[in-house]
Scaffold this motif. Structure first.
Motif: not given
Length: 307
Positions: A29-51
């Protein structure tokens, strides 16, 4: 938390995960590779300190913290789509988007082909997806953005939805071409005695049909209730004694295949409106505004179009 360290592009990642519940689909939907999406999701998780999203049998399910954040983030994303992005230039010819329409199988057969042709000519990079869902689920689906428009005739549409009439439906009765008992017209006696197929989209017969038949004192010998329009001609081919009363546009499409023919019912049935419906959240979304205009233009001359 320090806002100067937060990448606001990650809000769209959160929003996509809420909608799709899948890393793969959200990336698409966002036009990202799955690797880039996983990286962005991990950044969100790190920021909010939650899965934030955890894998379950129902897909990537939001955690308690993600659910608490969801309403605010959706409000921000809605404001971006409806108040900020409309200020930019909008070019349908270069837009790359999949529009999701809720419609019945009748809608797919009769109304989808001219709409597809129109869309290809003015927005060649856009695609369509259709859904058939129960009416009680429509409002939430449109509110979430998982569907863009509902096309159809909905007697009990939620009052919160906006709607626009496209054109009026008429009704006719169809009989099998193998049925030799019925001539060019259908008598009241034949109509009442012959077994009928009735389409029940909401688990019950149409109030439009019922009220009209009752006013004329007609009774229907309903042999089968089905939620699917497209099964009717096939059933009639196998069981030529069956008849059905359906929208005229659908009957005309069926008759082209030589399985059924059109006759007038013994009483005149009132027409009803086919409309498009959308949620107020997306009333000013430029893409949805454009889509609504395209749908309206496509059916302005209906039924004098080739379906």
């Amino acid at each position: 938390m320090h806002t100067e360290h937060f990448d606001y592009n990650l809000l769209s990642v959160f929003d996509a995960m809420l909608r799709e519940r899948s890393v793969t689909r959200a990336a698409s939907q966002l036009g990202l590779t799955q690797s880039a999406m996983s990286h962005a999701l991990n950044r969100l998780r790190d920021y909010f300190q939650d899965p934030l999203f955890v894998k379950t049998t129902r897909g990537m399910t939001p955690t308690i913290k993600a659910e608490a954040l969801a309403e605010t983030i959706l409000e921000v994303m809605t404001a971006m789509r409806t108040r900020v992005l409309p200020q930019a230039s909008f070019e349908p010819a270069s837009m790359n988007r999949t529009f999701t329409l809720c419609m019945t199988d009748m809608g797919e057969l009769v109304f989808l082909p001219p709409l597809m042709e129109k869309l290809r000519s003015v927005a060649p990079h856009c695609k369509l997806r259709t859904l058939q869902v129960p009416i009680p689920q429509i409002e939430a689906l449109l509110a979430s953005g998982d569907a863009d428009l509902l096309l159809g005739s909905v007697q009990t549409a939620p009052e919160s939805l906006f709607q626009q009439q496209l054109f009026m439906h008429g009704f006719v009765t169809i009989v099998s071409t193998r049925n030799k008992e019925v001539g060019d017209t259908l008598t009241q006696e034949q109509f009442e005695s012959m077994p009928q197929v009735a389409v029940s989209l909401a688990g019950r017969s149409s109030p439009t049909y019922d009220s009209a038949f009752e006013r004329h004192g007609l009774r229907r010998n309903i042999y089968l209730h089905t939620p699917h329009f497209l099964t009717i001609p096939l059933l009639m081919d196998r069981e030529p004694q069956l008849i059905a009363t359906v929208p005229e546009e659908l009957a005309n499409v069926f008759s082209r295949y030589g399985i059924v023919r059109v006759v007038k019912p013994p009483v005149t049935l009132p027409p009803y409106a086919l409309s498009q419906y959308w949620h107020p959240r997306f009333h000013h979304d430029p893409a949805i505004v454009w889509l609504r205009q395209l749908v309206k233009q496509t059916f302005d001359t209906y039924p004098n179009i080739e379906a």
